[in-house]
Write a protein that holds these residues in place. Structure first.
Motif, short mmCIF file in Angstrom:
data_model
loop_
_atom_site.label_atom_id
_atom_site.label_comp_id
_atom_site.label_asym_id
_atom_site.label_seq_id
_atom_site.Cartn_x
_atom_site.Cartn_y
_atom_site.Cartn_z
N ALA A 261 68.80 33.85 29.41
CA ALA A 261 70.12 34.01 30.02
C ALA A 261 70.64 35.41 29.77
CB ALA A 261 71.11 32.99 29.45
N ASN B 223 73.63 34.79 34.28
CA ASN B 223 72.51 34.24 35.03
C ASN B 223 71.55 33.59 34.05
OD1 ASN B 223 71.54 36.89 34.16
ND2 ASN B 223 69.80 36.54 35.49
N TYR B 224 70.79 32.61 34.56
CA TYR B 224 69.95 31.78 33.71
C TYR B 224 68.57 31.63 34.32
CZ TYR B 224 74.30 30.27 31.50
OH TYR B 224 75.51 30.24 30.84
N LYS C 262 68.86 26.07 33.34
CA LYS C 262 70.11 25.89 34.08
C LYS C 262 70.66 24.48 33.92
CE LYS C 262 69.61 29.31 37.76
NZ LYS C 262 69.28 29.54 39.19
N GLY C 263 71.96 24.40 33.65
CA GLY C 263 72.60 23.10 33.48
C GLY C 263 72.49 22.55 32.08
N ASP D 110 65.63 29.34 35.52
CA ASP D 110 65.70 28.03 36.17
C ASP D 110 65.44 26.90 35.19
OD1 ASP D 110 64.20 29.06 39.35
OD2 ASP D 110 66.26 29.20 38.59
#
Length: 119
Positions: free
Chosen positions: A49, A59-60, A65-66, A62
Motif C-alpha cells: 500500500a 492505493n493498494y 484491498k478491502g 489487489d
C-alpha cells in the motif's frame, strides 16, 4: 540520517488482525508519500500500500484491498498498516518505505517486521 522503525509484527491465526507501525525520523515526514511493502521467503519484495503525504490518496495491491488499511499521523511522524482478515499468504517480512515521485519509488527502507499467519 533517515530512520524508519517498524513494530507490531507477530504471529496470528488466519482471520486475525494486526496493526503495524512505522516511526520516521531524519526527514520532514509530512512532505513525503510513504508505503508498506512485504517480502515472503524466496519471493521478491512487493508493494502492499501507498499513502500520499497528506493522507488524502491511497492505493493498494489487489491482494489486500478491502482487508488492509494504510494511514498516517503527520503530527507524530508515524505510518500505520491495519491488517484484518489475515491469510496464510500474508506471511512475510513487512517493510516501511519512504517513497518519491510519480511512481511511488522507494528511496528509504526500514529494517522490517515479521508477520506470520498460521493455525
Amino acid at each position: 540520517q533517515v530512520q524508519l522503525v517498524e513494530s507490531g509484527g507477530g504471529s496470528v491465526q488466519p482471520g486475525g488482525s494486526l496493526r503495524l507501525s512505522c516511526i520516521a525520523s531524519g526527514f520532514t515526514f509530512s512532505s513525503f508519500a510513504m508505503g508498506w511493502y512485504r517480502q515472503a521467503p524466496g519471493k521478491e519484495r512487493d508493494m502492499v500500500a501507498h499513502i500520499s503525504s497528506t493522507g488524502g490518496r491511497t492505493n493498494y495491491a489487489d491482494s489486500v484491498k478491502g482487508r488492509f488499511a494504510i494511514s498516517r499521523h503527520n503530527g507524530n511522524n508515524t505510518l500505520y498498516l491495519q491488517m484484518n482478515s489475515l491469510k496464510s499468504e500474508d506471511t512475510a517480512v513487512y517493510y516501511c518505505a519512504r517513497v518519491s515521485g510519480l511512481y511511488w519509488t522507494p528511496i528509504s527502507w526500514g529494517q522490517g517486521t515479521q508477520v506470520t499467519v498460521s493455525s
